[in-house]
Design an enzyme around this catalytic site. Structure first.
Site, short mmCIF file in Angstrom:
data_model
loop_
_atom_site.label_atom_id
_atom_site.label_comp_id
_atom_site.label_asym_id
_atom_site.label_seq_id
_atom_site.Cartn_x
_atom_site.Cartn_y
_atom_site.Cartn_z
N SER A 106 6.99 -37.54 0.41
CA SER A 106 6.22 -38.61 -0.26
C SER A 106 6.12 -39.34 -1.34
O SER A 106 5.78 -40.41 -1.89
CB SER A 106 5.12 -38.26 0.02
OG SER A 106 4.25 -37.01 -0.79
N LEU A 155 11.62 -40.52 -5.59
CA LEU A 155 12.76 -40.47 -5.75
C LEU A 155 13.08 -40.51 -4.03
O LEU A 155 13.92 -40.89 -3.84
CB LEU A 155 12.83 -39.23 -5.71
CG LEU A 155 13.87 -38.96 -6.22
CD1 LEU A 155 15.74 -39.27 -6.66
CD2 LEU A 155 14.63 -37.20 -7.15
N TYR A 190 10.16 -25.60 -8.53
CA TYR A 190 11.62 -24.92 -7.98
C TYR A 190 11.32 -24.24 -7.22
O TYR A 190 11.81 -23.42 -6.64
CB TYR A 190 12.19 -25.68 -8.53
CG TYR A 190 12.80 -26.99 -9.09
CD1 TYR A 190 12.68 -27.91 -8.38
CD2 TYR A 190 13.59 -27.18 -10.04
CE1 TYR A 190 13.75 -29.02 -8.39
CE2 TYR A 190 15.04 -28.41 -10.09
CZ TYR A 190 14.32 -29.35 -9.59
OH TYR A 190 14.58 -30.93 -9.36
N LYS A 237 28.52 -41.26 -8.86
CA LYS A 237 29.09 -42.92 -9.73
C LYS A 237 31.04 -43.16 -9.42
O LYS A 237 31.51 -42.70 -9.41
CB LYS A 237 28.61 -43.68 -11.14
CG LYS A 237 27.15 -43.63 -10.94
CD LYS A 237 26.96 -44.25 -12.31
CE LYS A 237 25.74 -44.86 -12.05
NZ LYS A 237 24.98 -45.68 -11.08
N ASP A 273 16.76 -36.78 -23.25
CA ASP A 273 16.84 -38.16 -22.14
C ASP A 273 18.50 -38.67 -22.22
O ASP A 273 18.42 -38.85 -20.33
CB ASP A 273 15.88 -39.62 -22.53
CG ASP A 273 15.26 -39.98 -21.88
OD1 ASP A 273 14.69 -39.51 -20.50
OD2 ASP A 273 15.27 -40.91 -22.11
N HIS A 328 19.24 -40.62 -15.94
CA HIS A 328 19.66 -41.75 -14.94
C HIS A 328 19.32 -42.72 -16.16
O HIS A 328 19.37 -44.80 -16.06
CB HIS A 328 18.76 -42.33 -14.14
CG HIS A 328 18.32 -41.02 -13.21
ND1 HIS A 328 17.54 -41.80 -12.07
CD2 HIS A 328 18.84 -40.08 -12.84
CE1 HIS A 328 17.52 -40.34 -11.43
NE2 HIS A 328 17.88 -39.67 -11.59
N ARG A 352 22.76 -53.87 -22.61
CA ARG A 352 22.51 -53.36 -21.68
C ARG A 352 23.44 -52.74 -21.24
O ARG A 352 24.56 -53.34 -20.42
CB ARG A 352 21.59 -53.56 -20.33
CG ARG A 352 21.46 -52.41 -19.39
CD ARG A 352 20.61 -53.13 -18.52
NE ARG A 352 20.30 -52.14 -17.24
CZ ARG A 352 21.20 -52.60 -16.15
NH1 ARG A 352 22.11 -53.05 -16.06
NH2 ARG A 352 21.52 -51.57 -15.66
N ASP A 356 42.72 -56.10 -17.07
CA ASP A 356 41.46 -56.34 -16.09
C ASP A 356 41.19 -55.83 -14.79
O ASP A 356 42.08 -56.37 -13.89
CB ASP A 356 40.51 -57.46 -16.86
CG ASP A 356 38.72 -57.11 -16.13
OD1 ASP A 356 39.19 -56.48 -15.53
OD2 ASP A 356 38.09 -58.36 -17.25
N SER A 383 38.30 -55.84 -12.82
CA SER A 383 36.99 -55.97 -12.56
C SER A 383 36.51 -55.59 -11.09
O SER A 383 37.60 -56.23 -9.60
CB SER A 383 36.58 -57.27 -12.80
OG SER A 383 36.99 -57.42 -13.95
#
Length: 525
Positions: A40, A43, A152, A214, A267, A272, A375, A432, A434
């Site tokens: 619920s 994540l 856990y 990734k 962090d 993430h 960013r 490049d 991309s």
């Protein structure tokens, strides 16, 4: 398939035949039960269930074999859970697939520290296995802990007591997936590892870190070891420095009190990255560093790859305070949940040095921060100057190989070339690749999809082994404790800047040469 055209192959089986042959284990023929604990929560709704749906949609989860169970404390019916996650599984092109997937989901409610709830869960799983006529010993049970680490130990104990596959001699298994964070320091990480390790073998434990799933992170092994021209260049004779950069252009956004407990180093070492919300990022940095710096494994077997990663971490020398710059953006303490005297860093530049034949003398620079001027997450390998510079162009910048992890996934090589025209003038340009342009129409899998599929296949290559986790925390725990004691201070910096000027000075001292006048622009389609 014509030139320049790409397609995604639909798969009808979960089994990795080569893996089965190499491991010598029995083929997996039994039904598969996937249990999402914390069903619920955010994540599960935003990541776990969408990943399972995408695997189902692409044919990796056979509806004749698979059933999905949600478990949490919240009192819900099956249909109420389906309604909660439906909005995150939108597929306008195939509403029928969505409807069929939701019917695979069943919900069981109960506490995380009581046998009663987990006994009900076990009965529900067993009913599914019986309905699929799965032979005893062939059934597979995957438990995904989309939960805080504090629960856990109790959850793993309940799984071990109540929900284990009773027999595994026909290819069946029980596996657990645990989410970050893997502790706050060496002591807490070891305590958590010991508690879980007393209940499950290491081969059953999958410590998931979504950045390792990734596309461009997974591409590192191929780039390093499948391209001849990189092999003679990838060493201290040719590389001046390596930067691993994680930058955010926003601050703590209302979660200052939570962030203040951990700070940017925890962090970044384990989280993430560009969506950091729990203490994770150090760990990601070290995982990326390992892929950049490791030696070639003797094969692609998971243990051979993980052995080489551990060797890299064991070669890292202790961090000195002189090679650390911490910062805190102005206005961070204005958050009412943050103490007025907080020293918690929101920015860190740290230099790691690897004491081995390949990398002696090459600084590995971590740069991470919040409320900066851009960013991005990227790996930047900067090469040494060209000896005997007849074009007198070194001030324009060095050759660099850049792997842009996000946003706008790409790989590009910065080169010095002749500027078009009648005069012999040089300019910085790039070769490049991309992904958005080269692989048009190809859907790049989400990291969670790839990692969950690896878990089902039993491939632990992209998961964290216990000794790897221990060595990672050994590297950073002394620095973290010095920060906690106030021995290393955070320097104020303005939001929207590059961070403290002392960080740029540290990079210059380490040998990094910033390129002026060149900006990489993602190509348009």
């Amino acid at each position: 398939m014509g030139s320049g055209q790409w397609h995604v192959e639909k798969r009808s089986t979960l089994r990795n035949d080569s893996f089965v042959k190499e491991s010598g284990s029995a083929p997996e023929t039994g039904c598969l039960s996937i249990v999402v604990l914390g069903a619920s929560g955010d994540l599960a709704k935003k990541k776990t269930f969408p990943a399972l749906f995408n695997l189902y949609r692409q044919g990796f989860l056979n509806p004749d074999e698979v059933h999905i169970f949600g478990y949490a404390r919240t009192q819900l019916s099956d249909e109420e859970l389906r309604d909660r996650i439906r909005g995150y599984l939108v597929d306008q092109k195939n509403a029928d697939a969505l409807s069929k997937f939701l019917q695979l989901i069943k919900y069981v409610s109960g506490p995380y520290d009581s046998e009663e709830g987990f006994q009900r869960l076990d009965r529900a799983i067993s009913e599914h296995e019986i309905s699929k006529r799965s032979s005893e010993g062939s059934s597979r049970r995957l438990f995904y802990l989309a939960l805080p680490p504090s629960v856990y130990p109790s959850v793993c104990k309940m799984i071990k007591t109540c929900c284990m596959n009773k027999c595994t001699d026909l290819g069946g298994w029980t596996r657990i997936v645990v989410e970050k964070p893997f502790g706050k320091d060496l002591e807490s990480a070891e305590q958590l590892s010991s508690q879980i390790g007393e209940l499950f073998d290491e081969s059953q434990i999958y410590r998931i870190d979504h950045y390792l799933g990734k596309e461009l992170v997974q591409n590192m092994l191929v780039l390093r070891f499948a391209n001849r021209f990189f092999l003679p260049l990838w060493n201290r004779d040719n590389i001046e420095n390596v930067q691993i950069v994680f930058r955010e252009d926003f601050g703590t956004e209302g979660r200052g009190g939570y962030f203040d407990e951990y700070g940017i180093i925890r962090d970044i070492i384990q989280n993430h990255l560009l969506q950091a919300s729990i203490p994770d990022i150090i760990f990601i940095y070290l995982q990326v560093l390992c892929l950049v710096a490791m030696e070639k494994p003797i094969s692609l077997k998971p243990e051979h790859i993980r052995d080489e990663k551990v060797k890299v971490l064991q070669s890292v020398v202790p961090i000195t305070d002189e090679e650390v710059v911490l910062g805190q953006y102005e206005g961070y303490r204005d958050d009412p949940t943050v103490p007025d005297d907080s020293n918690t860093p929101t920015f860190a530049t740290t230099i790691l040095r690897i004491h081995n034949e390949r990398w002696e003398g090459v600084p590995f620079i971590l740069k991470a921060g919040k409320a900066l001027n851009s960013r991005k997450a990227e790996i930047r390998i900067q090469f040494k100057d060209v000896p005997g510079d007849i074009f007198r162009c070194q001030k324009q910048g060095r050759n660099e190989f850049v792997i842009r992890l996000q946003p706008s996934e790409a790989m590009y090589m910065k080169l010095t070339v002749k500027q078009p025209g009648l005069e012999m003038q040089t300019v910085q340009s790039e070769l490049d690749l991309s992904y958005g342009q080269r692989y048009q129409g190809v859907s790049i899998p989400e990291a969670y999809e790839r990692l969950i599929l690896d878990t089902i296949k039993g491939d632990q290559q992209h998961f964290v082994r216990r000794d790897e986790l221990k060595v990672a925390w050994e590297i950073f725990t002394p620095l973290l404790h010095r920060i906690d004691k106030g021995e290393v201070k955070s320097i104020p910096y303005k939001p929207g800047s590059r961070g403290p000027k002392e960080a740029d000075q540290l990079l210059e001292k380490a040998g990094y040469l910033q390129t002026h006048g060149y900006i990489w622009i993602p190509p348009t389609l």
